[in-house]
Each structure stands twice: as C-alpha cells, then as structure tokens.
Enzyme design. Structure first.
Site, mmCIF file in Angstrom:
data_model
loop_
_atom_site.group_PDB
_atom_site.id
_atom_site.type_symbol
_atom_site.label_atom_id
_atom_site.label_comp_id
_atom_site.label_asym_id
_atom_site.label_seq_id
_atom_site.Cartn_x
_atom_site.Cartn_y
_atom_site.Cartn_z
ATOM 1 N N ASP A 55 -0.137 -17.660 -16.664
ATOM 2 C CA ASP A 55 0.182 -15.751 -16.857
ATOM 3 C C ASP A 55 0.808 -15.158 -15.771
ATOM 4 O O ASP A 55 2.100 -14.154 -16.558
ATOM 5 C CB ASP A 55 -1.081 -15.158 -17.444
ATOM 6 C CG ASP A 55 -1.560 -15.930 -18.249
ATOM 7 O OD1 ASP A 55 -0.993 -16.558 -18.723
ATOM 8 O OD2 ASP A 55 -2.815 -15.405 -18.407
ATOM 9 N N ARG A 109 13.756 -18.629 -42.438
ATOM 10 C CA ARG A 109 12.567 -18.342 -42.954
ATOM 11 C C ARG A 109 12.710 -17.508 -41.845
ATOM 12 O O ARG A 109 13.270 -17.245 -40.998
ATOM 13 C CB ARG A 109 11.713 -19.256 -42.584
ATOM 14 C CG ARG A 109 11.810 -19.683 -43.909
ATOM 15 C CD ARG A 109 10.564 -20.775 -43.589
ATOM 16 N NE ARG A 109 10.355 -21.436 -44.975
ATOM 17 C CZ ARG A 109 9.656 -23.287 -45.296
ATOM 18 N NH1 ARG A 109 9.022 -23.571 -44.296
ATOM 19 N NH2 ARG A 109 9.995 -23.022 -46.399
HETATM 20 O O1 F6P Z 1 -4.967 -17.945 -17.451
HETATM 21 C C1 F6P Z 1 -4.071 -19.099 -18.045
HETATM 22 C C2 F6P Z 1 -4.364 -19.254 -20.036
HETATM 23 O O2 F6P Z 1 -3.447 -20.209 -19.849
HETATM 24 C C3 F6P Z 1 -4.562 -18.045 -20.404
HETATM 25 O O3 F6P Z 1 -2.554 -17.714 -20.637
HETATM 26 C C4 F6P Z 1 -5.089 -18.327 -21.736
HETATM 27 O O4 F6P Z 1 -5.212 -17.474 -22.386
HETATM 28 C C5 F6P Z 1 -6.269 -19.219 -20.999
HETATM 29 O O5 F6P Z 1 -5.635 -19.940 -19.770
HETATM 30 C C6 F6P Z 1 -6.653 -20.188 -22.572
HETATM 31 O O6 F6P Z 1 -7.879 -20.697 -21.462
HETATM 32 P P1 F6P Z 1 -8.511 -21.411 -21.646
HETATM 33 O O7 F6P Z 1 -7.713 -23.387 -21.233
HETATM 34 O O8 F6P Z 1 -9.922 -21.692 -21.465
HETATM 35 O O9 F6P Z 1 -8.451 -22.244 -23.373
#
Ligand code: F6P
Length: 369
Positions: free
Chosen positions: A151, A186
């Site tokens: 992120d 689309r």
């Molecule tokens: O923080 C990293 C991240 O990949 C986010 O972008 C995402 O919302 C989350 O982790 C998903 O987490 P998990 O693998 O626990 O579903």
C-alpha cells in the site's frame, strides 16, 4: 528451488546471533530482504535465524530456521515469504484503544532471546507489526524495523518494496482489459487494493492507461464519472477503463465493506457499486474485475528486488551499530534510519495537489471529482 533451511542449533554459541521475522500481510520482496540480511550478517560476523509465522515463532515452542547463505540462495525472485507470516496472534492485544503486549508474552519472548543468545531482532512488517516492534523496543528489546507494504502508506519512508510489483500487476491487467473492453465497446471497472492510500490505483492506473481513477483520498461524484464516460464516447473512444481503489468512496458516502464470518470488517465491493451507478446513468454495458490478492502474489519486480536488498542490508548494519528502535527508510534514493515510532505515527497518502496527480490530469485522466 531453494534448499530446505536447517533448524538452528541451540548450543553455547560464541557467534552473535540476529533474528528476523516477517509479519502481517505478505508482499513481493520479503525473500529478497531475507537473502540480503543473510549475506550481510555473514559478512559482519553474525549468524541469522528466521522466526516462522511472524512474532508467533518467538514463543515456545520456538520455531526458527537457520538463514545461512545456502538457505537463502535462489529465493530473491520468489513471492511470499519462506518464513511464513500471520496477521494476528498472541502479540496483538488492546487495552481500550491502546495496543499492548501482555506481560506473559513479553516474559516468554525474553526467555527466547536468552535461549538463543539473540543480539538483535529485525521485524519486517507494516504499520501494525511495526507498532508491535515499537512496543518491544519500549520494553527493552533490541529491535530494528524494515517497512513492508504494497500500500506504500507509511509516511516515514518515501517508498516501500512491494508497491511496484502490485503496480505492475494492475498495469498488466489494464492492458488485458483494454483489448476486450474496446472490442465490445464496454466500460471496465477494475478494483485494486489500497485501503486508505491510493498509490496502487494511481500508479497502476497511470502506467496501464486508465481513463478514470478513483482514490480514497479524493471522494468522487457518480454524476462526474458518468459525464466523463459519455464525453469520451461522444469523442469517439470505444471503451473506458476505470480503476477504483478498494477504499475509495463517493462524496458524502461510505467505504464499501463486507462482513466476514469472524465478524471482521473487510473492504471490498466498491467496483460493483460503481459499475451499477455507471450503467444506470449512461446505459452502457459495464463489467467489473477484482484483482485482489493477485497483486500481492508472485515474484517481485526488479525495482522491488533492489529496494528489498537495500532494506535487508541496512537493517543488519543498524543492528551491528546498535541503533535499536530504528527503522530503515528510503529517502532521496538513499537508505537511512528513522525511529520506528515515526513510522507508525502518520499515514502516507496521495496528495490530491501533487505533481503525479497533475500529470495524470494532464494526460486526460479524470478523478471523478
Ligand atoms: O495492507 C495490505 C493489503 O494488501 C491491503 O491493500 C488489503 O486491503 C489487505 O492487505 C488485505 O488483507 P488480507 O490479506 O488479510 O485479506
């Protein structure tokens, strides 16, 4: 395939030992960090051991493997982490809104440090895991942090490894969606990761030729999204590619969440909502695609391998220098150290006034606002 690592021996060790663990959601580049840390440890006269499944590996029965040159050879290009990781466990507790580690868990961890003659511990993790690392540091443990998150939402470093691999995945998906969207005239809505920070959506959308990008930092309006699509199609465009971050929301609206079986609130579903609103307003055919964990899986890009290698080398150097409580940070193309505390204080988000957003606008990308 990498050789299966051997278990570290418990003995009266003369050699100084360093521990390393990967914690929280995985991310491409973790194995490259382990490889770099292993080689640097060897060079500086340390033995490196890796704890399995995040902080949990520190607790009895301790679970760790020797990360020598052989164990970490041939792993740089592999996704995930050879150590395993967990999102939750015994180290994460709350007293009201405050994070804390229970005294019993701290006691067991102290025992592990003594048993293994650990000179320092490298914690590779995102904001949650680095908060735990900071608590360990405050409790007197010799800890050094390495920031990890696709992120890219940690203010204390200008870049984390993993982001570029996720961006590559988004751009590749857009390349593919473009051909099918154009053939059918689309609108395609691609949902990507990014809970509070829209770096993956912004960089992936820019690199993949998106027409509309919806970010958590810039609440959008459906009317404006629809108007942009109609304008594009009037001007002769055969398709429209919309990238929406999972944490994006309309002005005065809420983030789209799904309730899990454990009662947990998990982001997701915004692409379906956006698609429905676009279809209703424009009468166009709209399809959705959720990239999900494809963005986290697979091997790291070359940029992420280089970044991860720098983070791994610097982390071991910080341990050797006794700079505990610090975290490796990448700033102005240099690996430096900052207090772990600074990394968990503030989130790094896309600035709507930033040059990258302006560049996106200049090439005709709309943010729906
Ligand atoms: O923080 C990293 C991240 O990949 C986010 O972008 C995402 O919302 C989350 O982790 C998903 O987490 P998990 O693998 O626990 O579903």
């Amino acid at each position: 395939m990498a050789a299966r690592p051997k278990k570290a021996k418990h003995s009266n060790i003369v050699m100084k030992r360093i521990g390393i663990l990967t914690s929280g959601g995985d991310c491409p580049g973790l194995n490259a960090v382990l490889r770099a840390a292993s080689r640097t440890s060897e060079k500086l006269g340390f033995e490196l051991i890796g704890f399995c499944d995040g902080f949990e590996g520190l607790l009895p029965p301790e679970s760790h493997i020797l990360l020598d040159r052989h164990a970490t050879s041939g792993i740089m290009h592999l996704g995930g982490t050879i150590l395993g990781t967990v999102n939750r466990g015994q180290f994460i507790n709350r007293s009201g809104s405050r994070r804390m580690i229970q005294a019993e868990v701290l006691g067991k961890t102290r025992q592990t440090f003594q048993n293994l003659n650990l000179h320092g511990l490298i914690v590779v993790g995102g904001d949650g895991s680095l908060s735990t690392a900071q608590l360990l540091h405050e409790a007197g443990f010799p800890v050094v942090g390495v920031p990890k998150t696709i992120d890219n939402d940690l203010e204390a470093t200008s870049m984390t490894f993993g982001l570029n691999s996720a961006v590559e995945c988004v751009a590749e998906a857009l390349n593919r969606l473009h051909t099918t969207a154009t053939s059918h005239k689309r609108v395609m809505v691609l949902e990507v990761m990014g809970r509070h920070a829209g770096w993956i959506a912004l960089q992936g959308g820019l690199a993949g030729g998106a027409d509309i990008i919806l970010l958590p930092e810039m609440p959008f309006e459906y009317e404006k999204v629809a108007a942009e699509i109609e304008h594009r199609h009037r001007e002769g465009s055969k398709s429209t590619l919309v990238v929406v971050a999972e944490g994006a929301s309309p002005k005065d609206g809420k983030q789209s969440c799904q309730q899990t079986t454990t009662g947990e609130r998990r982001l997701g579903g915004i692409s379906e909502i956006v698609a429905k609103e676009i279809a209703e307003r424009t009468g166009k055919e709209v399809r959705t695609c959720v990239l999900g964990h494809l963005q986290r899986g697979g091997g790291p890009t070359t940029l992420d391998r280089i970044l991860a290698t720098g983070f791994g080398v610097k982390a071991v150097e910080l341990i050797a220098e006794g700079k505990f409580g610090s975290m490796v940070s990448y700033q102005n193309c240099t690996f430096v150290d900052v207090p772990i505390a600074s990394a968990v204080q503030k989130m790094r988000r896309v600035n709507p006034e930033s040059q990258l957003v302006q560049i996106a606008r200049s090439v005709g990308i709309s943010f729906g606002n």
